[in-house]
Design a protein around this motif. Structure first.
Motif, PDB file in Angstrom:
ATOM      1  N   LEU A   1       2.743   6.395  -6.910  1.00  0.00           N
ATOM      2  CA  LEU A   1       1.769   7.311  -7.522  1.00  0.00           C
ATOM      3  C   LEU A   1       2.190   8.757  -7.308  1.00  0.00           C
ATOM      4  CD1 LEU A   1      -1.558   5.583  -6.391  1.00  0.00           C
ATOM      5  CD2 LEU A   1      -0.746   5.828  -8.750  1.00  0.00           C
ATOM      6  N   ALA A   2       2.628   9.033  -6.082  1.00  0.00           N
ATOM      7  CA  ALA A   2       3.054  10.406  -5.774  1.00  0.00           C
ATOM      8  C   ALA A   2       4.252  10.780  -6.638  1.00  0.00           C
ATOM      9  CB  ALA A   2       3.382  10.537  -4.292  1.00  0.00           C
TER      10      ALA A   2
ATOM     11  N   TYR B   1       0.845  -1.209   0.000  1.00  0.00           N
ATOM     12  CA  TYR B   1       0.000   0.000   0.000  1.00  0.00           C
ATOM     13  C   TYR B   1       0.876   1.253   0.000  1.00  0.00           C
ATOM     14  CZ  TYR B   1      -3.563   3.258   1.864  1.00  0.00           C
ATOM     15  OH  TYR B   1      -4.418   4.312   2.076  1.00  0.00           O
TER      16      TYR B   1
ATOM     17  N   ASN C   1      -0.395  13.227   0.786  1.00  0.00           N
ATOM     18  CA  ASN C   1      -0.476  13.767  -0.583  1.00  0.00           C
ATOM     19  C   ASN C   1      -1.642  13.117  -1.330  1.00  0.00           C
ATOM     20  OD1 ASN C   1       0.446  11.208  -1.546  1.00  0.00           O
ATOM     21  ND2 ASN C   1       2.566  11.838  -1.113  1.00  0.00           N
ATOM     22  N   PHE C   2      -1.828  13.524  -2.595  1.00  0.00           N
ATOM     23  CA  PHE C   2      -2.997  13.039  -3.353  1.00  0.00           C
ATOM     24  C   PHE C   2      -2.986  11.518  -3.478  1.00  0.00           C
ATOM     25  CE2 PHE C   2      -0.015  12.534  -6.759  1.00  0.00           C
ATOM     26  CZ  PHE C   2      -0.572  11.541  -7.545  1.00  0.00           C
ATOM     27  N   ALA C   3      -1.790  10.933  -3.540  1.00  0.00           N
ATOM     28  CA  ALA C   3      -1.694   9.494  -3.783  1.00  0.00           C
ATOM     29  C   ALA C   3      -2.229   8.708  -2.579  1.00  0.00           C
ATOM     30  CB  ALA C   3      -0.239   9.123  -4.068  1.00  0.00           C
ATOM     31  N   PHE C   4      -1.804   9.103  -1.384  1.00  0.00           N
ATOM     32  CA  PHE C   4      -2.315   8.423  -0.188  1.00  0.00           C
ATOM     33  C   PHE C   4      -3.816   8.677  -0.021  1.00  0.00           C
ATOM     34  CE2 PHE C   4       2.180   8.158   0.833  1.00  0.00           C
ATOM     35  CZ  PHE C   4       2.264   6.882   1.388  1.00  0.00           C
TER      36      PHE C   4
ATOM     37  N   GLY D   1       3.168  11.613 -10.125  1.00  0.00           N
ATOM     38  CA  GLY D   1       2.327  12.816 -10.139  1.00  0.00           C
ATOM     39  C   GLY D   1       0.904  12.523 -10.588  1.00  0.00           C
ATOM     40  N   GLY D   2       0.007  13.461 -10.308  1.00  0.00           N
ATOM     41  CA  GLY D   2      -1.427  13.284 -10.539  1.00  0.00           C
ATOM     42  C   GLY D   2      -1.782  12.941 -11.980  1.00  0.00           C
TER      43      GLY D   2
ATOM     44  N   MET E   1      -5.543   6.320  -2.484  1.00  0.00           N
ATOM     45  CA  MET E   1      -5.491   4.934  -1.999  1.00  0.00           C
ATOM     46  C   MET E   1      -6.453   4.746  -0.821  1.00  0.00           C
ATOM     47  SD  MET E   1      -3.560   3.129  -3.884  1.00  0.00           S
ATOM     48  CE  MET E   1      -3.239   1.689  -2.885  1.00  0.00           C
TER      49      MET E   1
ATOM     50  N   LEU F   1      -1.762   3.185 -12.623  1.00  0.00           N
ATOM     51  CA  LEU F   1      -2.738   2.236 -12.074  1.00  0.00           C
ATOM     52  C   LEU F   1      -3.256   1.283 -13.151  1.00  0.00           C
ATOM     53  CD1 LEU F   1      -4.658   4.572  -9.617  1.00  0.00           C
ATOM     54  CD2 LEU F   1      -3.114   2.684  -9.043  1.00  0.00           C
TER      55      LEU F   1
ATOM     56  N   ALA G   1      -0.883   9.321 -12.776  1.00  0.00           N
ATOM     57  CA  ALA G   1      -1.265   8.314 -11.784  1.00  0.00           C
ATOM     58  C   ALA G   1      -2.191   7.258 -12.379  1.00  0.00           C
ATOM     59  CB  ALA G   1      -1.924   8.980 -10.578  1.00  0.00           C
TER      60      ALA G   1
ATOM     61  N   LEU H   1       2.960   1.559  -3.273  1.00  0.00           N
ATOM     62  CA  LEU H   1       2.131   1.994  -4.401  1.00  0.00           C
ATOM     63  C   LEU H   1       1.786   3.484  -4.267  1.00  0.00           C
ATOM     64  CD1 LEU H   1       0.464   1.603  -6.946  1.00  0.00           C
ATOM     65  CD2 LEU H   1      -1.332   0.530  -5.581  1.00  0.00           C
ATOM     66  N   SER H   2       1.435   3.893  -3.051  1.00  0.00           N
ATOM     67  CA  SER H   2       1.111   5.323  -2.850  1.00  0.00           C
ATOM     68  C   SER H   2       2.309   6.188  -3.193  1.00  0.00           C
ATOM     69  CB  SER H   2       0.696   5.581  -1.396  1.00  0.00           C
ATOM     70  OG  SER H   2      -0.381   4.762  -1.035  1.00  0.00           O
ATOM     71  N   ASP H   3       3.477   5.772  -2.731  1.00  0.00           N
ATOM     72  CA  ASP H   3       4.687   6.548  -3.020  1.00  0.00           C
ATOM     73  C   ASP H   3       4.967   6.580  -4.522  1.00  0.00           C
ATOM     74  OD1 ASP H   3       5.218   7.361  -0.429  1.00  0.00           O
ATOM     75  OD2 ASP H   3       6.455   5.615   0.038  1.00  0.00           O
TER      76      ASP H   3
END
Ligand SMILES: Cc1cc2nc3c(=O)[nH]c(=O)nc-3n(C[C@H](O)[C@H](O)[C@H](O)COP(=O)(O)OP(=O)(O)OC[C@H]3O[C@@H](n4cnc5c(N)ncnc54)[C@H](O)[C@@H]3O)c2cc1C
Lengths: 59, 556
Positions: A17-18, A10, B368-371, A21-22, B374, A29, A25, A13-15
């Motif tokens: 995505l960050a 988790y 941030n937006f990613a967390f 960048g948006g 998720m 995914l 993203a 994956l979040s890192d």
């Protein structure tokens, strides 16, 4: 999958995505989803999960 | 450090800077070990407002070493689990490990000022050993060759210099002592902010941790609620992105949000706000908690996010670790490098606390937006797939195990494969004794304890040396025989439901050496008393007590 491993994935994956960048993203995914899909032998499972994700995304 | 050249007064054994919960508890713990200390506290009384409320089982154990568990449990509200909701739907119901035979609930909710009051009152059980100067602050700290000088200023502006063999800085997040020594905390600061509101309202709701994500009462926000004694609710909510924290605490913004949430959950009794503040998560620590004769504990040493309630709880664990070591060093029974293990062990615990608390923060206040994305996915999926629910779990504070190598005891033959292993917290067990004690952990907190699991073997004469009164209980070892049947006597407790044997993985003859703070130092499948003595002698190496005094049974 063990809880700890799930936790770890988790965060990674979040890192990830960050980091892209948006704007990129959803591409990340989609790529990840495809990689996981080709590892599943039963298409029915995949189709059900796609339907479920579609419904949840509308809520 | 010799007497003061001007007044002839001897130095204080220990000066504690900061009389918050951590400093006040340390004073009581040292007093229990017969070590005198003096506490200086900048404020005129116990803390006010919204601070820690969730006190862990481990903290209750530490407070019990000085008898502060009794008022705490008489006042506090015990709880064992919680619920999380996404909008209106429950997506997680968690329970912390709990047993009908347990001594303490996994968590007790109580306002921090009560913890301070009970720790302070506990000092009275050891007359003449601990005193507090209120409204007195440290303004300069000067380490000398063999002690520390601290300039203090009292309320009226009166200044004096206190001299101490050891200083423990328990002066909180903005530690002055840290500044005086030119030290700073290092780590991460998070963006997400919470508003913390304590309100008074009657309620008959069960005591649980309650969390709502994106509730209809406050769309897009996260709301947490905890009950406290005296009909007080703690309400925490995440403020909106871009909202100014200073603005967000204005009552005209806060009160409608709280009202809307109370309406949503059906708490309709009249209420009034008691305290409003804002909070931002931080993961920060000093690199070492020992700097010569100055030691750091609690928030002065480390700051962890409130999610998972590891702040005060880790501070109490710090002083549980430090008090017996400091007592042994001051009493001359151990060399001062024993205090280096305080720093290494507690730094290890901080790392673990920060890792867990950072995970909780990622979920509770997405950085941030990613967390955030998720989290949105997790909350939705949790309603249909239980396998992701563990991601929502708040990871409440739990007692850490230290790596065996850190204990510095050397482990000749004491390294068996069964758990508990050296460095693990000694397991709890319900037992029958000849006095009012009902649990094994009630033997901890004084000196060393040797748990000898045997149904019928006596303690060898060579170990049952003498039951002489020791000058320092912390430098003694008590042998507690644990039999599965029979009746308890002066040296034997009865493990009548078999919990102790099972939790220690014991066979006939298993021997476990437990530290004063309830950590396993070593265990042997067969009783190797020689090895046990040598482990003990690695810790008790000083001149004052050439060899450990071994007691059998009796007062721990
Ligand atoms: C809103 C909130 C909720 C929290 N919830 C929890 C929770 O549920 N569970 C948990 O475990 N933790 C929680 N915490 C964290 C917890 O409050 C702190 O970790 C705890 O107070 C630390 O105790 P301490 O004694 O180290 O420091 P403090 O409580 O800050 O005490 C330090 C003391 O030192 C004094 N002092 C400062 N400078 C000087 C000086 N120069 N000379 C003399 N005295 C000085 C101060 O006046 C103060 O009394 C929470 C914190 C906040 C803000």
């Amino acid at each position: 999958m063990k809880e700890q491993d799930l936790d770890h994935c988790y965060t990674v994956l979040s890192d990830a995505l960050a980091a892209v960048g948006g704007e990129k993203a959803s591409l990340l995914l989609a790529t990840l989803s495809l990689s996981l899909i080709v590892r599943e032998t039963d298409a029915k499972i995949v189709l059900d999960l796609i339907a479920q994700a579609g419904e949840l995304a509308r809520t | 450090m010799g007497p003061d050249p001007q007044t002839g007064a001897p130095p204080l054994p220990v000066l504690i800077v900061g009389g918050g919960p951590v400093g006040l508890t340390l004073g009581a713990l040292l007093a229990r070990h017969g070590i005198a200390s003096h506490i200086i506290e900048a404020d005129e009384a116990y803390c006010q407002g919204s601070r820690a409320i969730c006190i862990s089982r481990r903290s209750q154990e530490v407070l019990a070493w000085v008898g502060a568990d009794r008022p705490l449990n008489a006042k506090g509200l015990p709880w064992t689990g919680g619920r999380s909701y996404f909008r209106n739907q429950e997506v997680l119901h968690f329970r912390m490990p709990t047993e009908p035979t347990e001594r303490f609930a996994p968590m007790v909710n109580i306002q921090q000022y009560f913890v301070e009051e009970y720790a302070h009152q506990a000092q009275d059980r050891f007359p003449g050993k601990c005193s507090v100067s209120w409204s007195t602050r440290a303004v300069a700290t000067r380490p000398t060759a063999d002690g520390v000088e601290v300039d203090v200023e009292a309320a009226g502006g009166h200044r004096e210099t206190l001299r101490a063999q050891w200083v423990v800085a328990c002066d909180g997040a903005r530690s002055a002592v840290r500044d005086h020594l030119g030290l700073s905390l290092e780590g991460t600061q998070y963006e997400g902010r919470y508003v913390i509101v304590d309100i008074e309202q009657e309620s008959s709701r069960a005591v649980e941790r309650l969390a709502w994500f994106d509730p209809p009462s406050n769309p897009g926000s996260t709301v947490l609620m905890h009950r406290q004694p005296d009909n007080v609710w703690r309400v925490d909510y995440q403020i909106r992105d871009g909202e100014d924290p200073a603005e967000a605490v204005r009552p005209e913004l806060v009160l409608p949000r709280v009202q809307s949430h109370l309406d949503m959950i059906g708490e309709t009794a009249p209420w009034k706000p008691l305290w409003i503040s804002a909070y931002g998560a931080k993961c920060l620590s000093l690199r070492s908690y020992r700097h010569g004769r100055v030691l750091f504990a609690g928030d002065a040493a480390h700051l962890v996010p409130i999610f998972g309630v590891r702040g005060l709880n880790s501070g109490l664990d710090d002083v549980g670790n430090l008090a017996w070591k400091l007592a042994l060093v001051i009493g001359g029974a151990s060399r001062d490098d024993l205090l280096d293990t305080y720093s290494t062990e507690r730094l290890y615990a901080t790392e673990e606390n920060i890792a867990y608390a950072a995970k909780s923060t990622e979920f509770m206040a997405p950085p941030n937006f990613a967390f955030e994305l998720m989290r949105q996915a997790t909350l939705r999926l949790a309603s249909v797939d239980p396998r992701v629910r563990s991601l929502i779990n708040p990871r409440q504070s739990s007692q850490c195990s230290y790596p065996a190598a850190m204990l510095g005891a050397g482990l000749p033959g004491g390294d068996r494969s069964a758990s508990p292993r050296p460095g693990d917290p000694a397991p709890e067990a319900r037992v029958r004794t000849t006095d009012e004690r009902t649990h094994l952990t009630q033997y901890f907190g004084g000196g060393f304890i040797a748990l000898y699991f045997t149904d019928d073997r006596p303690v060898p004469d060579s170990i049952a040396l003498r039951a002489s009164a020791s000058t320092q209980d912390v430098a003694t070892m008590t042998v507690v025989r644990i039999a599965r049947k029979g009746i308890p006597d002066a040296t034997t407790v009865v493990d009548f439901i078999g919990e102790a044997w099972q939790r220690y993985g014991a066979h006939e003859g298993t021997l476990c050496l437990i530290r004063p703070d309830g950590y396993v130092l070593a265990c042997w499948d067969q009783p190797d008393w020689q090895a046990l003595s040598s482990v003990l002698r690695r810790i008790l190496t000083g001149q004052a007590l050439p060899q450990p005094r071994l007691l059998v049974g009796g007062d721990a």
